[in-house]
Write an enzyme that holds these catalytic residues in place. Structure first.
Site, PDB file in Angstrom:
ATOM      1  N   CYS A 240      -3.733   0.444   1.555  1.00  9.62           N
ATOM      2  CA  CYS A 240      -2.943   1.180   2.557  1.00  9.62           C
ATOM      3  C   CYS A 240      -3.652   1.336   3.895  1.00  9.62           C
ATOM      4  O   CYS A 240      -3.240   0.744   4.887  1.00  9.62           O
ATOM      5  CB  CYS A 240      -2.570   2.548   2.006  1.00  9.62           C
ATOM      6  SG  CYS A 240      -1.641   2.427   0.477  1.00  9.62           S
TER       7      CYS A 240
ATOM      8  N   LYS B 246       5.868  -7.296 -15.570  1.00 13.46           N
ATOM      9  CA  LYS B 246       5.682  -5.900 -15.174  1.00 13.46           C
ATOM     10  C   LYS B 246       6.765  -5.018 -15.808  1.00 13.46           C
ATOM     11  O   LYS B 246       6.498  -3.946 -16.352  1.00 13.46           O
ATOM     12  CB  LYS B 246       5.743  -5.808 -13.646  1.00 13.46           C
ATOM     13  CG  LYS B 246       5.103  -4.578 -13.106  1.00 13.46           C
ATOM     14  CD  LYS B 246       5.124  -4.570 -11.602  1.00 13.46           C
ATOM     15  CE  LYS B 246       4.232  -5.642 -10.998  1.00 13.46           C
ATOM     16  NZ  LYS B 246       4.609  -5.958  -9.633  1.00 13.46           N
TER      17      LYS B 246
ATOM     18  N   LEU C 248       1.711   9.578  -1.086  1.00 13.27           N
ATOM     19  CA  LEU C 248       0.886   9.791  -2.281  1.00 13.27           C
ATOM     20  C   LEU C 248      -0.444   9.040  -2.223  1.00 13.27           C
ATOM     21  O   LEU C 248      -0.556   7.968  -1.640  1.00 13.27           O
ATOM     22  CB  LEU C 248       1.645   9.475  -3.566  1.00 13.27           C
ATOM     23  CG  LEU C 248       1.983   8.061  -3.997  1.00 13.27           C
ATOM     24  CD1 LEU C 248       0.815   7.362  -4.658  1.00 13.27           C
ATOM     25  CD2 LEU C 248       3.138   8.135  -4.981  1.00 13.27           C
TER      26      LEU C 248
ATOM     27  N   LYS D  49     -11.781   3.295  -4.737  1.00 17.67           N
ATOM     28  CA  LYS D  49     -12.134   4.714  -4.833  1.00 17.67           C
ATOM     29  C   LYS D  49     -12.051   5.107  -6.299  1.00 17.67           C
ATOM     30  O   LYS D  49     -11.477   4.374  -7.113  1.00 17.67           O
ATOM     31  CB  LYS D  49     -11.206   5.574  -3.976  1.00 17.67           C
ATOM     32  CG  LYS D  49      -9.763   5.647  -4.465  1.00 17.67           C
ATOM     33  CD  LYS D  49      -9.019   6.680  -3.640  1.00 17.67           C
ATOM     34  CE  LYS D  49      -7.668   6.989  -4.228  1.00 17.67           C
ATOM     35  NZ  LYS D  49      -6.899   7.939  -3.456  1.00 17.67           N
TER      36      LYS D  49
ATOM     37  N   LEU E 114     -14.135  13.775   5.556  1.00 16.65           N
ATOM     38  CA  LEU E 114     -15.329  13.639   6.405  1.00 16.65           C
ATOM     39  C   LEU E 114     -16.501  13.192   5.546  1.00 16.65           C
ATOM     40  O   LEU E 114     -17.644  13.552   5.801  1.00 16.65           O
ATOM     41  CB  LEU E 114     -15.660  14.970   7.084  1.00 16.65           C
ATOM     42  CG  LEU E 114     -14.868  15.334   8.334  1.00 16.65           C
ATOM     43  CD1 LEU E 114     -15.408  16.605   8.960  1.00 16.65           C
ATOM     44  CD2 LEU E 114     -14.865  14.206   9.376  1.00 16.65           C
TER      45      LEU E 114
HETATM   46  C1  UGA Z   1      -3.847   6.708   1.464  1.00 10.86           C
HETATM   47  C2  UGA Z   1      -3.425   8.060   2.046  1.00 10.86           C
HETATM   48  O1  UGA Z   1      -4.449   9.028   1.808  1.00 10.86           O
HETATM   49  C3  UGA Z   1      -2.122   8.546   1.413  1.00 10.86           C
HETATM   50  O2  UGA Z   1      -1.701   9.759   2.010  1.00 10.86           O
HETATM   51  C4  UGA Z   1      -1.054   7.455   1.628  1.00 10.86           C
HETATM   52  O3  UGA Z   1       0.176   7.819   1.020  1.00 10.86           O
HETATM   53  C5  UGA Z   1      -1.542   6.159   1.007  1.00 10.86           C
HETATM   54  O4  UGA Z   1      -2.775   5.763   1.624  1.00 10.86           O
HETATM   55  C6  UGA Z   1      -0.492   5.098   1.269  1.00 10.86           C
HETATM   56  O5  UGA Z   1      -0.297   4.717   2.420  1.00 10.86           O
HETATM   57  O6  UGA Z   1       0.222   4.728   0.334  1.00 10.86           O
HETATM   58  P1  UGA Z   1      -5.063   5.970  -0.809  1.00 10.86           P
HETATM   59  O7  UGA Z   1      -5.079   4.587  -0.236  1.00 10.86           O
HETATM   60  O8  UGA Z   1      -4.646   6.194  -2.214  1.00 10.86           O
HETATM   61  O9  UGA Z   1      -4.114   6.921   0.086  1.00 10.86           O
HETATM   62  O10 UGA Z   1      -6.542   6.506  -0.693  1.00 10.86           O
HETATM   63  P2  UGA Z   1      -7.339   7.641   0.116  1.00 10.86           P
HETATM   64  O11 UGA Z   1      -7.602   8.782  -0.768  1.00 10.86           O
HETATM   65  O12 UGA Z   1      -6.715   7.894   1.434  1.00 10.86           O
HETATM   66  O13 UGA Z   1      -8.723   6.883   0.337  1.00 10.86           O
HETATM   67  C7  UGA Z   1      -8.773   5.701   1.116  1.00 10.86           C
HETATM   68  C8  UGA Z   1     -10.173   5.180   1.259  1.00 10.86           C
HETATM   69  O14 UGA Z   1     -10.935   6.052   2.095  1.00 10.86           O
HETATM   70  C9  UGA Z   1     -10.973   5.072  -0.045  1.00 10.86           C
HETATM   71  O15 UGA Z   1     -11.655   3.830  -0.049  1.00 10.86           O
HETATM   72  C10 UGA Z   1     -11.934   6.243   0.015  1.00 10.86           C
HETATM   73  O16 UGA Z   1     -13.117   5.988  -0.697  1.00 10.86           O
HETATM   74  C11 UGA Z   1     -12.197   6.326   1.507  1.00 10.86           C
HETATM   75  N1  UGA Z   1     -12.624   7.670   1.986  1.00 10.86           N
HETATM   76  C12 UGA Z   1     -11.813   8.742   1.839  1.00 10.86           C
HETATM   77  C13 UGA Z   1     -13.856   7.798   2.614  1.00 10.86           C
HETATM   78  O17 UGA Z   1     -14.619   6.823   2.772  1.00 10.86           O
HETATM   79  N2  UGA Z   1     -14.231   9.026   3.071  1.00 10.86           N
HETATM   80  C14 UGA Z   1     -13.441  10.129   2.945  1.00 10.86           C
HETATM   81  O18 UGA Z   1     -13.848  11.214   3.395  1.00 10.86           O
HETATM   82  C15 UGA Z   1     -12.207   9.979   2.309  1.00 10.86           C
END
Ligand code: UGA
Length: 440
Positions: A261, A36, A151, A324, A251
């Site tokens: 996470c 890495k 983030l 995602k 939503l």
């Molecule tokens: C998440 C949090 O959003 C961040 O604020 C946090 O810093 C991060 O975890 C962490 O703990 O490090 P992340 O895991 O990158 O971030 O992804 P998200 O954007 O939160 O999405 C998480 C999951 O929820 C994805 O699978 C996404 O597809 C899903 N999702 C999101 C939904 O199914 N519906 C929504 O409306 C939004």
């Protein structure tokens, strides 16, 4: 100017190291994984994140950013950011803190007197105090602060350089002053600064992720009700989202949350609350987790039903493997779990993804992957849209329709336009929505 070290150069650490160098600091990134470090030092990111490779290269070229596997090299830093992983333990829901403890011990042994260790990893409340005890056994002149990271993958640079708040859990004014120096440029943008004790700072992160998970599971629970009631969850979400107290973000109904996470943070939060004697306070999170996992199973069931109840040897073309879009992260990916579920039932599943195929293959070597979208669509009995990459949202249903053997799509992310697919002769289905039969 302060010198910074960043310990752990996975997703969080690599991004933080680049971000801090971009703010003008001299930064040294440390990891025990030689491959890495070699890659990062050569300007290659071990994961996909839009915009980050360019910034990595820029800061390597400027000489402000270096990477090493040698712990001695971080000894001159004034501030050490702890960014190692806290995965779910194999034997239960709690977080595995092995890396956090061993990294802190290693830092404390080499850090110069008076320097500050800053935790960014997501940890159960109370961890920082245990770490302080350990640090002080080794070097009582060191201090510890907690500065959780919020983030999102896919928006890592934006969230690092323009976060919506900065939370610092400190035990001394000096630690706060040092962190104000680190984030001086961000503070000039009027980004809210929240000082707290260590425990609150640790909890803010877990509470934020638990709330986000709850929002997603709430709308997925509504999708379940819409399905049996014959209502439309997309209209429902839009309508409730106009109330600013509810808000329309997070939503998006569908196959639910995955990644490294939200799922594990939710479980570790419940485990910690139980240890602290507050199990009942967070019992509801186990429903949030169940709703989320049920969304995946419901998608498998819906797919089987659309394959006339018999998936054996039917070709299912899966669009998306990452948890995602704009990420190649496949940890706890709903898309892959659904694909695997259908493969286990005997379907001939082929998975496409623009960026995540290598990582997906590593984790699921027994599944079939292809980077040729048109080729893999050939003869499909069913298409599943499971990760809403822009290129999928922009697909031409008429063109894709010429390749498949049956024009039938299930949109697991509620991200496509039913009318567009319907007009091109497809039957469109999505969780929480009525069925849109093909227009002849
Ligand atoms: C998440 C949090 O959003 C961040 O604020 C946090 O810093 C991060 O975890 C962490 O703990 O490090 P992340 O895991 O990158 O971030 O992804 P998200 O954007 O939160 O999405 C998480 C999951 O929820 C994805 O699978 C996404 O597809 C899903 N999702 C999101 C939904 O199914 N519906 C929504 O409306 C939004």
């Amino acid at each position: 100017m302060l010198t910074l070290s960043v310990i752990g150069t996975n997703y969080l650490g690599a991004t933080h190291a680049v971000g801090m160098a971009e703010l003008g600091f001299n930064v040294i990134g440390l990891d025990t994984d030689e491959r890495k470090i070699e890659a990062l030092a050569a300007g290659r990111l071990p994961f996909y994140e839009p915009g980050l490779p360019e910034l990595l290269k820029k800061n390597l070229d400027s000489g402000r950013l270096r990477f090493t596997t040698s712990i001695e090299q971080i000894s001159d830093a004034d501030v050490h950011f702890l960014c190692v992983g806290t995965p779910q333990r194999r034997d239960g829901n709690a977080a595995d803190l092995t890396y956090v403890f061993s990294a802190v011990e290693a830092i404390a042994k080499v850090a110069k007197s008076g320097s500050l260790i800053v935790g960014k990893s997501t940890v159960p409340v109370g961890t920082a105090e245990l770490l302080i005890a350990k640090i002080h056994q080794i070097n009582p002149s060191l201090d510890l602060a907690w500065n959780p990271e919020f983030l999102r993958e896919g928006f890592a640079i934006e969230d690092t350089l323009h976060p919506n708040r900065i939370v610092v859990g400190v035990q001394s004014d000096l630690a706060e002053a040092t962190l104000r120096q680190v984030y001086e440029k961000l503070l000039a943008e009027q980004i809210p600064w929240i000082r707290s004790d260590l425990r609150t700072a640790e909890l803010v992160k877990t509470a934020a992720n638990a709330f986000l998970a709850t929002k997603i599971s709430f709308i997925n629970a509504m999708a379940e009700v819409c399905d049996v009631a014959g209502a439309d969850v997309m209209t429902l979400a839009t309508a409730i989202g106009y109330d600013p107290r509810i808000g329309n973000r997070f939503l998006q109904a569908g196959i639910g949350f995955g990644g490294g996470c939200l799922p594990k943070d939710l479980r570790s939060f419940m485990a910690r609350a139980e240890e602290l004697g507050a199990k009942e306070a967070l019992d509801f999170l186990s429903d949030i987790d169940s709703i989320n996992l049920r969304a995946r199973h419901r998608m498998v069931d819906l797919a089987v039903a659309e394959l006339d109840g018999n998936p054996v040897d039917k070709k299912v073309f899966v669009l998306g493997a990452a948890f995602k879009p704009n990420s190649d992260d496949v940890r706890d990916s709903p898309a892959l779990e659904i694909a695997e579920g259908l493969a286990k039932l005997g379907a001939n599943v082929v998975i496409h993804d623009p960026k995540a195929l290598d990582k997906a293959k590593e984790r699921f070597p027994h599944l079939q992957f292809s980077d040729d979208l048109n080729q893999s669509a050939l003869g499909a009995d069913l298409v599943l849209h499971l990760t809403e990459w822009l290129e999928y949202r922009e697909l031409d249903p008429a063109e894709l329709g010429k390749l498949v053997s049956r024009r039938r799509i299930i949109d697991g992310r509620n991200a496509l336009s039913p009318a567009k697919w319907q007009n091109a002769g497809w039957t469109y289905l999505a969780p929480g929505r009525p069925r849109f039969d093909a227009h002849d």
